[in-house]
Design a protein around this motif. Sequence first.
Motif, PDB file in Angstrom:
ATOM      1  N   GLN A  30     -24.625 -16.121   9.337  1.00 40.84           N
ATOM      2  CA  GLN A  30     -24.996 -17.468   8.881  1.00 40.84           C
ATOM      3  C   GLN A  30     -26.393 -17.842   9.378  1.00 40.84           C
ATOM      4  O   GLN A  30     -26.604 -18.884   9.982  1.00 40.84           O
ATOM      5  N   ALA A  31     -27.309 -16.922   9.131  1.00 41.72           N
ATOM      6  CA  ALA A  31     -28.642 -17.057   9.704  1.00 41.72           C
ATOM      7  C   ALA A  31     -29.654 -17.482   8.650  1.00 41.72           C
ATOM      8  O   ALA A  31     -29.436 -17.373   7.450  1.00 41.72           O
ATOM      9  N   ASN A  32     -30.760 -17.961   9.168  1.00 44.71           N
ATOM     10  CA  ASN A  32     -31.898 -18.380   8.392  1.00 44.71           C
ATOM     11  C   ASN A  32     -32.783 -17.140   8.171  1.00 44.71           C
ATOM     12  O   ASN A  32     -33.424 -16.667   9.101  1.00 44.71           O
ATOM     13  N   VAL A  33     -32.767 -16.609   6.939  1.00 41.54           N
ATOM     14  CA  VAL A  33     -33.435 -15.324   6.679  1.00 41.54           C
ATOM     15  C   VAL A  33     -34.689 -15.514   5.824  1.00 41.54           C
ATOM     16  O   VAL A  33     -34.659 -16.244   4.832  1.00 41.54           O
ATOM     17  N   LEU A  34     -35.761 -14.851   6.216  1.00 41.70           N
ATOM     18  CA  LEU A  34     -36.970 -14.816   5.385  1.00 41.70           C
ATOM     19  C   LEU A  34     -37.239 -13.370   5.004  1.00 41.70           C
ATOM     20  O   LEU A  34     -37.257 -12.488   5.862  1.00 41.70           O
ATOM     21  N   MET A  35     -37.453 -13.129   3.721  1.00 36.58           N
ATOM     22  CA  MET A  35     -37.866 -11.791   3.299  1.00 36.58           C
ATOM     23  C   MET A  35     -39.383 -11.779   3.144  1.00 36.58           C
ATOM     24  O   MET A  35     -39.963 -12.725   2.617  1.00 36.58           O
ATOM     25  N   VAL A  36     -39.989 -10.718   3.628  1.00 37.98           N
ATOM     26  CA  VAL A  36     -41.438 -10.559   3.467  1.00 37.98           C
ATOM     27  C   VAL A  36     -41.655  -9.338   2.575  1.00 37.98           C
ATOM     28  O   VAL A  36     -41.248  -8.229   2.924  1.00 37.98           O
ATOM     29  N   CYS A  62     -38.627 -16.110   0.549  1.00 38.41           N
ATOM     30  CA  CYS A  62     -39.423 -14.875   0.448  1.00 38.41           C
ATOM     31  C   CYS A  62     -40.902 -15.220   0.340  1.00 38.41           C
ATOM     32  O   CYS A  62     -41.264 -16.177  -0.346  1.00 38.41           O
ATOM     33  N   ILE A  63     -41.724 -14.470   1.050  1.00 41.39           N
ATOM     34  CA  ILE A  63     -43.171 -14.599   0.864  1.00 41.39           C
ATOM     35  C   ILE A  63     -43.780 -13.202   0.715  1.00 41.39           C
ATOM     36  O   ILE A  63     -43.155 -12.216   1.100  1.00 41.39           O
ATOM     37  N   GLN A  64     -44.997 -13.170   0.186  1.00 37.10           N
ATOM     38  CA  GLN A  64     -45.708 -11.887   0.082  1.00 37.10           C
ATOM     39  C   GLN A  64     -46.829 -11.846   1.116  1.00 37.10           C
ATOM     40  O   GLN A  64     -47.553 -12.828   1.278  1.00 37.10           O
ATOM     41  N   ILE A  84     -36.926 -10.041   7.272  1.00 38.87           N
ATOM     42  CA  ILE A  84     -36.716  -8.695   6.732  1.00 38.87           C
ATOM     43  C   ILE A  84     -37.935  -8.311   5.912  1.00 38.87           C
ATOM     44  O   ILE A  84     -38.266  -8.989   4.934  1.00 38.87           O
ATOM     45  N   VAL A  85     -38.603  -7.262   6.361  1.00 39.85           N
ATOM     46  CA  VAL A  85     -39.850  -6.854   5.711  1.00 39.85           C
ATOM     47  C   VAL A  85     -39.568  -5.663   4.801  1.00 39.85           C
ATOM     48  O   VAL A  85     -39.036  -4.641   5.252  1.00 39.85           O
ATOM     49  N   ASP A  86     -39.927  -5.806   3.540  1.00 42.09           N
ATOM     50  CA  ASP A  86     -39.795  -4.712   2.569  1.00 42.09           C
ATOM     51  C   ASP A  86     -41.185  -4.110   2.366  1.00 42.09           C
ATOM     52  O   ASP A  86     -42.040  -4.696   1.712  1.00 42.09           O
TER      53      ASP A  86
END
Length: 228
Positions: A30-36, A62-64, A84-86
């Motif tokens: 139940q976390a606050n997730v940001l995808m990069v 999500c940000i770039q 989480i970095v892609d």
Amino acid sequence: MILLVGGEKGGAGKSCMAQNLAVYITQAKQANVLMVDCDPQRTTSDWIQARNEDPNLPLINCIQLYGKIRNDLLGLDQRFDYIIVDCGGQDNLAMRAAMSVASYVVLPLRPKRRDLKTLPHMEDMLSTCKMVNPKMIATVVMTQCPPLPTQFKRILEAKEVVNSFNLKVLDHVTFNRNIYDDSEESGSSVLEIEPDGKAANEIRAIAEELFAIPPENAYEFQQAKEGS
Ligand SMILES: Nc1ncnc2c1ncn2[C@@H]1O[C@H](COP(=O)(O)OP(=O)(O)OP(=O)(O)O)[C@@H](O)[C@H]1O
Ligand SMILES: [Mg+2]
């Protein structure tokens, strides 16, 4: 906490793994997730866009970011529980920068020779980054494995090759299943499309195994910090 999903091999399943892990963390912790998204092809950004158009799916930000992203990641790490970095193979600089601050580095590889050929360079990159980030946990995860029992040996052999480079490889793998591809289309995850399905169980098992790995150099790192 910063988790990098990286590697140099195109199509190995980096974006797919990053997206499914993001949903796993959102659900399980139940976390606050940001995808990069560091990939100019914008695979993960497009997935997020599709996702955020569906009001039934929990929102993921999500940000770039491209290039020298180390300080950006450190700043964002203060504001989000998980980042989480892609990182695609194209942006080598971003991958090194993320490796220098990540707690976890996950390298998806298929049990195929062309994927395994990227291991010497990845090992080189990881050992350089470990000098500045000794607490980093890095592991390979086998993806898109052939499900036929007759092909099982190939998976074991591929894991042995990974070990021969002194790299960790997770016991759990993903098998080649259409649901991975199908879920992406609608901005969803295998955990959401079929929560009790085989693919969902694979992702849960991978995530649980990953987060159970204790930091390798935790003790030495602490001693060094206290001594300095
Ligand atoms: N376990 C799996 N079974 C079947 N298909 C899969 C699996 N994992 C990933 N795929 C599919 O393989 C394709 C490539 O995956 P993905 O885009 O995640 O690779 P990538 O490593 O991010 O590629 P790129 O280097 O282009 O960024 C996608 O269509 C994805 O749905
Ligand atoms: Mg990708």
